[in-house]
Design an enzyme around this catalytic site. Structure first.
Site, PDB file in Angstrom:
ATOM      1  N   THR A 240      -1.398 -26.040 103.839  1.00 50.76           N
ATOM      2  CA  THR A 240      -2.832 -25.760 103.983  1.00 50.76           C
ATOM      3  C   THR A 240      -3.179 -24.540 103.163  1.00 50.76           C
ATOM      4  O   THR A 240      -2.486 -23.536 103.233  1.00 50.76           O
ATOM      5  CB  THR A 240      -3.134 -25.437 105.465  1.00 50.76           C
ATOM      6  OG1 THR A 240      -2.971 -26.620 106.210  1.00 50.76           O
ATOM      7  CG2 THR A 240      -4.532 -24.894 105.647  1.00 50.76           C
TER       8      THR A 240
ATOM      9  N   THR B  47      -2.645 -20.364 108.776  1.00 51.77           N
ATOM     10  CA  THR B  47      -1.984 -21.623 108.465  1.00 51.77           C
ATOM     11  C   THR B  47      -0.950 -21.853 109.562  1.00 51.77           C
ATOM     12  O   THR B  47      -0.506 -20.908 110.204  1.00 51.77           O
ATOM     13  CB  THR B  47      -1.347 -21.603 107.066  1.00 51.77           C
ATOM     14  OG1 THR B  47      -0.706 -22.860 106.811  1.00 51.77           O
ATOM     15  CG2 THR B  47      -0.325 -20.503 106.914  1.00 51.77           C
ATOM     16  N   GLY B  48      -0.587 -23.094 109.761  1.00 50.95           N
ATOM     17  CA  GLY B  48       0.395 -23.374 110.795  1.00 50.95           C
ATOM     18  C   GLY B  48      -0.170 -24.317 111.840  1.00 50.95           C
ATOM     19  O   GLY B  48      -1.162 -25.013 111.595  1.00 50.95           O
TER      20      GLY B  48
ATOM     21  N   VAL C 179      -8.444 -32.649 115.334  1.00 48.13           N
ATOM     22  CA  VAL C 179      -8.954 -31.604 114.440  1.00 48.13           C
ATOM     23  C   VAL C 179      -8.171 -30.335 114.732  1.00 48.13           C
ATOM     24  O   VAL C 179      -7.920 -30.013 115.895  1.00 48.13           O
ATOM     25  CB  VAL C 179     -10.465 -31.369 114.692  1.00 48.13           C
ATOM     26  CG1 VAL C 179     -10.963 -30.160 113.918  1.00 48.13           C
ATOM     27  CG2 VAL C 179     -11.264 -32.615 114.311  1.00 48.13           C
TER      28      VAL C 179
END
Ligand code: SD4
Length: 335
Positions: free
Chosen positions: A191, A242-243, A220
């Site tokens: 991402t 991110t993650g 989502v």
């Protein structure tokens, strides 16, 4: 190094939830430098991004150098990753959900506190651009699913098939067992979260992803959620995540980091505290997933921190492009 080889090597491989898939470029990885845990204040402009995304960060930097705004820089930079079919976690070529649909999440936030976001967007590569248009051309912050798609077509975006042969093949292989434990992504590409500060110190951020590979239909993550995946306060600074999105959402991570910086913490301290919030929750399964943050404050100081080893931040500042290996809560095994 191919993902398969990586997994064999990784002690984490068997453990848990995965963060999409990506290929690591060994040469690039070897070039990364261990950075001091905190970076000192340097000149503006600057651009930082999650993972080893030198091409995207360079594009953003050049956009600023060529007189573009920080908003243009973020959009142009994110678009590089979205268009890269080899990156299976963002835009075209992203790994699909368990039904075979590639669905994208993205958001953008400007220095006036405006923001736009798209969730569960299908058939359009440049989710970041649609998010920008939601911010600029609608009275809303967030558009979802078919509404977001319809809006995009109405302003000229073209319908595309986002499922590439490679991603389709990976999905078909996954379907044989249908085990929902993709992989903790501790490789160098995922991402993309990006923060840019123009020469006047105005901050803009963006985030774009295809989310977790083989997620449930309708899922989502944090990336399009303002405050979780991204937050910008031009008075204070900005952060992006991110993650594993679920863990970021539960702690409203990016907003938390900005608020900690407002209280006087450095970007590095704030990123570490936000990771600590996740790992110190009762019964946290943090050993099984990755979360990482990057942040910048108004002085142009940056910070970055992750639960697991392997995260990095790419930075362009002072005319210098660097990929900086992040410190982590769980330390890498000693060699
Ligand atoms: C999500 N945060 O959808 C995104 C995925 C990601 O590294 O960042 N992967 O949860």
């Amino acid at each position: 190094m191919k993902r398969r080889n990586f997994l064999k090597r990784s002690s984490l491989a068997g453990l848990g939830i995965a963060m999409g898939s990506s290929l690591t470029n060994c040469t690039e990885k070897e070039e990364t430098k261990k950075a001091p845990t905190n970076t000192k204040s340097l000149s503006l402009p600057l651009v930082i991004g999650t993972w080893n995304v030198k091409r995207a960060i360079t594009t953003a930097w050049e956009t600023l150098q060529n007189g573009g705004s920080a908003l243009d820089a973020i959009e142009q930079g994110c678009m590089i990753e979205e268009a890269d079919e080899n990156n299976q976690t963002v835009g075209k070529g992203g790994l699909p959900d368990r039904d075979g649909n590639v669905t994208l999440d993205a958001c953008i936030m400007d220095s006036n506190g405006n923001c736009g976001s798209v969730v569960y967007l299908k058939n359009i590569t440049h989710a970041i651009s649609v998010a920008r248009k939601v911010m600029e051309d609608t009275p809303h912050v967030m558009l979802a699913g078919s509404g977001a798609e319809k809006f995009a077509y109405s302003i000229g975006f073209k319908k595309e098939d986002l499922l590439t042969e490679a991603s389709k093949k990976a999905w078909e292989e996954w379907k044989i067992k249908s085990e929902y434990k993709p992989i903790i992504n501790i490789e160098n590409h995922d991402t993309i979260g990006m923060l840019a500060m123009d020469k006047d110190g105005n901050i803009v951020g963006g985030c774009t992803t295809s989310g977790l590979a083989y997620k449930m239909a309708g899922r989502v993550g944090d990336s399009p959620i303002i405050g979780s995946g991204l937050y910008v306060d031009n008075e204070v600074g900005a952060a992006v995540a991110t993650g594993l999105g679920e863990e970021v959402v539960k702690t409203v991570g990016s907003f938390l980091i900005v608020e900690l910086m407002r209280q006087g913490k450095s970007p590095q301290e704030a990123c570490e505290e936000a990771v600590n919030r996740i790992v110190s929750k009762p019964n946290s399964k943090y050993k099984d997933f990755q979360v990482a943050y990057i942040a910048v404050n108004k002085k142009g100081e940056t910070g970055y921190y992750a639960i697991h080893d392997g995260f990095s931040m790419t930075k362009y500042q002072d005319g210098k492009l660097e990929n900086l290996v992040s410190d982590s809560y769980i330390k890498p095994p000693q060699k």
